[in-house]
Scaffold this motif. Sequence first.
Motif, mmCIF file in Angstrom:
data_model
loop_
_atom_site.group_PDB
_atom_site.id
_atom_site.type_symbol
_atom_site.label_atom_id
_atom_site.label_comp_id
_atom_site.label_asym_id
_atom_site.label_seq_id
_atom_site.Cartn_x
_atom_site.Cartn_y
_atom_site.Cartn_z
ATOM 1 N N LYS A 167 0.809 -1.216 0.000
ATOM 2 C CA LYS A 167 0.000 0.000 0.000
ATOM 3 C C LYS A 167 0.847 1.274 0.000
ATOM 4 C CE LYS A 167 -4.217 -2.000 1.891
ATOM 5 N NZ LYS A 167 -5.240 -1.982 2.951
ATOM 6 N N ASP A 168 2.171 1.123 -0.137
ATOM 7 C CA ASP A 168 3.028 2.310 -0.220
ATOM 8 C C ASP A 168 4.249 2.000 -1.077
ATOM 9 O OD1 ASP A 168 4.675 0.808 1.406
ATOM 10 O OD2 ASP A 168 4.792 2.272 3.026
ATOM 11 N N TRP A 169 5.333 2.753 -0.891
ATOM 12 C CA TRP A 169 6.512 2.669 -1.748
ATOM 13 C C TRP A 169 7.199 1.305 -1.739
ATOM 14 C CZ3 TRP A 169 10.894 1.534 1.021
ATOM 15 C CH2 TRP A 169 10.886 1.843 2.394
ATOM 16 N N HIS A 170 6.941 0.483 -0.725
ATOM 17 C CA HIS A 170 7.558 -0.837 -0.683
ATOM 18 C C HIS A 170 7.183 -1.696 -1.893
ATOM 19 C CE1 HIS A 170 7.768 0.319 3.598
ATOM 20 N NE2 HIS A 170 8.818 -0.480 3.652
ATOM 21 N N ALA A 171 6.087 -1.359 -2.563
ATOM 22 C CA ALA A 171 5.608 -2.157 -3.688
ATOM 23 C C ALA A 171 6.344 -1.863 -4.993
ATOM 24 C CB ALA A 171 4.114 -1.922 -3.891
ATOM 25 N N GLU A 172 7.291 -0.912 -4.967
ATOM 26 C CA GLU A 172 7.952 -0.465 -6.196
ATOM 27 C C GLU A 172 9.424 -0.870 -6.226
ATOM 28 O OE1 GLU A 172 7.165 3.680 -7.031
ATOM 29 O OE2 GLU A 172 5.373 3.637 -5.761
ATOM 30 N N ARG A 173 9.813 -1.512 -7.317
ATOM 31 C CA ARG A 173 11.207 -1.947 -7.477
ATOM 32 C C ARG A 173 12.182 -0.782 -7.374
ATOM 33 N NH1 ARG A 173 11.320 -6.339 -12.514
ATOM 34 N NH2 ARG A 173 9.591 -7.641 -11.741
ATOM 35 N N SER A 174 11.791 0.364 -7.885
ATOM 36 C CA SER A 174 12.690 1.514 -7.892
ATOM 37 C C SER A 174 13.001 1.997 -6.482
ATOM 38 C CB SER A 174 12.081 2.664 -8.705
ATOM 39 O OG SER A 174 10.865 3.111 -8.102
ATOM 40 N N ARG A 175 12.158 1.614 -5.504
ATOM 41 C CA ARG A 175 12.360 2.055 -4.118
ATOM 42 C C ARG A 175 12.966 0.970 -3.240
ATOM 43 N NH1 ARG A 175 9.087 6.348 -2.880
ATOM 44 N NH2 ARG A 175 10.752 6.771 -1.364
ATOM 45 N N THR A 176 12.829 -0.302 -3.642
ATOM 46 C CA THR A 176 13.259 -1.413 -2.777
ATOM 47 C C THR A 176 14.128 -2.456 -3.460
ATOM 48 O OG1 THR A 176 11.323 -2.765 -3.311
ATOM 49 C CG2 THR A 176 11.110 -1.249 -1.433
ATOM 50 N N THR A 177 14.161 -2.502 -4.779
ATOM 51 C CA THR A 177 14.648 -3.623 -5.604
ATOM 52 C C THR A 177 13.626 -4.753 -5.568
ATOM 53 O OG1 THR A 177 17.011 -3.119 -5.493
ATOM 54 C CG2 THR A 177 16.412 -5.404 -5.948
ATOM 55 N N GLY A 178 13.234 -5.194 -4.378
ATOM 56 C CA GLY A 178 12.237 -6.247 -4.240
ATOM 57 C C GLY A 178 12.149 -6.664 -2.788
ATOM 58 N N LEU A 179 11.092 -7.384 -2.431
ATOM 59 C CA LEU A 179 10.890 -7.771 -1.035
ATOM 60 C C LEU A 179 11.805 -8.907 -0.614
ATOM 61 C CD1 LEU A 179 7.014 -7.408 -0.826
ATOM 62 C CD2 LEU A 179 8.780 -5.765 -0.165
#
Length: 393
Positions: A167-179
């Motif tokens: 539901k926030d920036w964690h869902a975006e590769r550009s912000r996290t690479t991945g979970l």
Amino acid sequence: MQDVRLGVIGLGLRLSLALAAHRPGKGSVVAAVCDNDPEALRRGLDRLDWLKPEDAVADHRRLLDRADLDAILVVTPDDTHEALAVDCLRAGKAVYLEKPMHITVDGCDAILRAAYQTGTRLYVGHNMRHMGVVRRMREIIARGDIGEPKTVWVRHFVSYGGDFYFKDWHAERSRTTGLLLQKAAHDLDVIHWLAGGYTERVNAFGSLMLHGDLPRRAPGTPRPENWLKEYEWPPTARTGLNHHIDVEDVSVMNMQLDNGVLAAYQQCHFSPDYFRNYTVIGTEGRLENFGDEAGAEVRVWNTGPSRYRADGDISYRVPDVEGTHGGSDTAILAEFARFVREGGPTDTSPLAARMSVAAGYMATMSLRDGGRPYDIPPLEPELAAYFENAQQR
């Protein structure tokens, strides 16, 4: 003991860390804060009510200009870590950097290089090393109760994954690479700590199995008002997800460690329950945790052979603690304050933090490349030696 005076950059989801860090007369005080979101800054001042308005700023460089601050807590989104940490280190401010260290291996190495070149103390907030269940498992292994560790298996059930991460920036590769990097960095670090080695080769598979098809918010719209207060069930009922989602919600990875240990990690973001299950098998037995909070059990099987025995040979209770994240936030901040004052070895390690990111990063490259094995890029020898020696030349 003189309190370490702290500045905090980032007043979002880890505001709890700033609250835990303010322990006047017990090691540290929060003396200034920074966030580039005016609303986050206002909420932060409401919670950190000992601060004056002039102690809250929008530009982190104003904190770095303050001679009365000994250290900075960087608790901002992952993709900002490299730039902020390097700025702080170059300004001579000791740094507490929230995990993961960064979202790329190169970003981690740039942070390590800045700490090495400036001699400024760097600490990475892998608070699970201070969690009771992890410390209990490490004690059991160190005593030799299961012999020499040979394989580690971790299953990570994330019931709130759709709320915490989609539901926030964690869902975006550009912000996290991945979970498999962002969320798993904790567990990969624990695997390395329990097994006594670092990953040198990985392969992985993963998919966006459920959250890719659920209703999303339009770009620029705020998160739902009841976000992180009310949770939908079943997971297919979730709404209000981030407008852009391109990270996996199920992933599995295999690791070959440099000491011969083989490890496996599995993560799912739509399970009904939320906990981590560790199994460590050694040459003379195995251990497994049942629950991961205070009151949970770590059971050991070290006689046999036999058929399945639910209770094992001995059970150890995870001790009761106070504070956020199973008491680990208070413990890790106390260690950081001591490190700022005195230096020396710590239970956490910037080198280990880099290696957990490297394992998660290369595993993410593998799962997006059909599961092809990837090797972990080596760290420059002088950097590795410096951090292995507790940041002493």
